[in-house]
Write an enzyme that holds these catalytic residues in place. Structure first.
Site, PDB file in Angstrom:
ATOM      1  N   CYS A  20      -3.729  -4.340   9.132  1.00 17.95           N
ATOM      2  CA  CYS A  20      -4.684  -3.854   8.133  1.00 17.95           C
ATOM      3  C   CYS A  20      -5.548  -5.009   7.623  1.00 17.95           C
ATOM      4  CB  CYS A  20      -3.962  -3.197   6.964  1.00 17.95           C
ATOM      5  SG  CYS A  20      -3.306  -1.573   7.380  1.00 17.95           S
ATOM      6  N   GLY A  57       0.798  -1.222   0.000  1.00 22.28           N
ATOM      7  CA  GLY A  57       0.000   0.000   0.000  1.00 22.28           C
ATOM      8  C   GLY A  57       0.829   1.270   0.000  1.00 22.28           C
ATOM      9  N   CYS A  96     -13.831 -16.766  12.928  1.00 24.46           N
ATOM     10  CA  CYS A  96     -13.743 -15.356  12.532  1.00 24.46           C
ATOM     11  C   CYS A  96     -13.436 -15.326  11.034  1.00 24.46           C
ATOM     12  CB  CYS A  96     -12.699 -14.625  13.370  1.00 24.46           C
ATOM     13  SG  CYS A  96     -11.031 -15.280  13.195  1.00 24.46           S
ATOM     14  N   ASN A 140      -5.356  -6.924  -2.878  1.00 18.34           N
ATOM     15  CA  ASN A 140      -4.372  -5.832  -2.830  1.00 18.34           C
ATOM     16  C   ASN A 140      -4.803  -4.650  -3.693  1.00 18.34           C
ATOM     17  OD1 ASN A 140      -1.654  -8.229  -3.176  1.00 18.34           O
ATOM     18  ND2 ASN A 140      -2.657  -7.533  -1.327  1.00 18.34           N
ATOM     19  N   LYS A 193       5.085  -9.688  -6.606  1.00 19.70           N
ATOM     20  CA  LYS A 193       4.944  -8.230  -6.590  1.00 19.70           C
ATOM     21  C   LYS A 193       6.148  -7.533  -7.215  1.00 19.70           C
ATOM     22  CE  LYS A 193       1.627  -7.489  -2.924  1.00 19.70           C
ATOM     23  NZ  LYS A 193       1.375  -6.994  -1.568  1.00 19.70           N
ATOM     24  N   ASP A 208      10.563  -7.315  -1.327  1.00 19.25           N
ATOM     25  CA  ASP A 208       9.222  -7.881  -1.136  1.00 19.25           C
ATOM     26  C   ASP A 208       9.278  -9.352  -1.526  1.00 19.25           C
ATOM     27  OD1 ASP A 208       6.183  -6.219  -1.120  1.00 19.25           O
ATOM     28  OD2 ASP A 208       6.255  -8.396  -1.361  1.00 19.25           O
TER      29      ASP A 208
END
Ligand SMILES: [Zn+2]
Length: 480
Positions: free
Chosen positions: A290, A143, A438, A172, A188, A164
């Site tokens: 996040c 991000g 969850c 994403n 990425k 990365d």
């Protein structure tokens, strides 16, 4: 008139969702005690068991850190603003970057491409050559790394290093604008390289397809002038900070959570480092990532662009860098605030008597790997389906939030959000088999701990959460 206490996003669930409270009191300590007294859930986030203010929480009166004032005895008066700033999975003196490399010449194509820079007095041909000579390392192509990489490449930074090891995932694309639908499934780094070369073929992209670790960080970072930290986890943040201090590199920091962002420039030679701000990370799980907490799509665009801007200013040696200042951005209010950061003489890495003189084990430092083992406490989606069919009395508790339940839910599961669980135990029948679930299986383990501590013995947690259920049991449920 009372004192205004500003509550940051991660702590708002504990004060009924409010972003500010008005309290009366004569000192910071009095206000915090009152706050913790009125909002019990907040207490463990603010204070350690021995009553000390937790070290990953900083408190400011107006724009000053109470550690530089009278700590908890710092007096407050009506009209003052007290800010609680937890760490969130962060003069015109040139840093002299680029200067160490020979000034390269600009081609005709580059003169045309950068013409709007060349006619700016503070950039000009000399500045553009500094940009071309500069080497910037981006930690993370997510991000924050996305806008930073795009703007730095467009501006003509000669070499961009990117660390990365992730693959582009469809989730994403809501914010990671460096990648596209056509590169989903691609590493990425490869996706980034393609996009950057399309934007500016003059940029050399050096890729490091690895997790940044204490073993490789110094070797990777050594040859770069500036490091832009766009990581999403605490171990890497502390690792980047310490390596930058040891190597004397500026660390352009950005971090984001939900609707709020932080940015600063840490350069220990001239100002504080990240550890001066937060000497210790929060315990694992206390601050959601996040992936768990969500993030507004444009927010990393704003904070990552600030990182790119600060990086360019450092390279050019123009303006006032964000050294010694922490910028806080609240997207919902569209408000920027600025706090002064001071160097901590007792900082373990950049202080006068540093105790951290080489890189350490950052996973252990952040308490990761020390979590209890959940052997036997988890159940797979397929096994849950089988058992539930056999014993319909089995109770499945969905501990996500109501807005997540609205996106997708398992039929027959009972919704009790994790934050409400401790006060709703009375609704549960202790004789029934219970399975908590969850989104991905982390919060349901916390729910399991709460239930076990309350005496429920037959509790398990759905491994992989509703996502695993959607993949392995019910493809009719949308994944998110
Ligand atoms: Zn420091």
């Amino acid at each position: 008139m009372a004192v205004t206490i500003l509550i940051p996003t991660p702590l708002r669930p504990y004060v009924g969702g409010r972003d500010a409270l008005e309290l009366e009191g004569g000192s910071v300590g009095e206000l915090l005690e009152q706050l913790a007294g009125e909002h019990a859930g907040l207490k463990r986030h603010l204070f350690a068991d021995d009553g000390r203010l937790r070290s990953f929480v900083n408190v400011y009166v107006n724009d000053r850190d109470i550690r530089q004032l009278a700590q908890r005895e710092t007096p407050v008066k009506a009209g003052d603003t007290v800010s609680i700033i937890p760490s969130i999975a962060g003069g015109a003196t040139a840093v002299g970057v680029g200067a160490q490399h020979a000034a390269p010449l600009l081609s005709h194509e580059e003169i045309l491409r950068y013409s709007r820079h060349l006619i700016l007095p503070d950039v000009g041909v000399e500045g553009q050559k500094k940009l071309k000579a500069a080497r910037v390392l981006l930690v993370g192509a997510g991000g924050l790394g996305s806008p930073a990489a795009l703007y730095l490449a467009a501006a003509g930074v000669g070499t961009l290093g990117i660390v990365d090891f992730d693959v582009v995932d469809k989730t994403n694309l809501q914010r990671q604008v460096l990648h596209g639908t056509s590169t989903v499934g691609m590493p990425k780094l490869e996706s980034a390289k393609q996009r950057i070369h399309d934007l500016n073929p003059n940029v050399r992209v050096e890729t490091f397809e690895t997790r940044l670790t204490a073993e490789n960080a110094l070797d990777i970072m050594r040859d770069f002038d500036i490091v832009a930290d766009g990581t999403d986890n605490f171990p890497t943040r502390y690792l980047v900070n310490d390596a930058c201090v040891l190597l004397d590199k500026p660390n352009v920091y950005g971090s984001i959570f939900r609707f709020e962002g932080q940015a600063s420039v840490f350069h220990a030679r001239q100002g504080p480092c990240y550890r001066c701000l937060y000497s210790e990370p929060p315990p694992p799980g206390l601050v959601p990532s996040c992936a768990e907490g969500g993030v507004l799509g444009v927010l990393p665009g704003i904070i990552g662009s600030i990182q790119a801007m600060e990086t360019i200013k450092l390279i050019l040696g123009v303006g006032e860098p964000l050294i010694g200042r922490l910028v806080l951005f609240d997207a919902l209010k569209l408000q920027f605030r600025e706090l002064k950061l001071e160097k901590d003489p007792d900082c373990p890495v950049c202080g006068t008597h540093p105790t951290v003189t080489e890189l350490i084990d950052y996973e252990a430092f952040c308490g990761i790997g020390a979590e209890p083992s959940y052997d036997g406490a988890e159940i797979t989606a397929q096994d849950l389906r089988t058992e539930w069919d056999r014993s319909p009395d089995l109770l499945v508790i969905d501990v996500r939030e109501p807005h997540e339940y609205e996106i997708a839910h398992i039929d027959g599961a009972v919704l009790i959000p994790l934050s409400e669980l401790p006060t709703r135990l009375g609704e549960l029948d202790g004789h029934r088999e219970i399975v908590t679930h969850c989104h991905h299986g982390a919060r349901s383990l916390k729910a399991l701990e709460i239930l076990k501590a309350a005496g429920f013995s037959k509790v398990r947690s759905l491994r992989g959460g509703i996502d695993a259920w959607a993949v392995n049991v019910d493809p009719g449920i949308p994944r998110y």
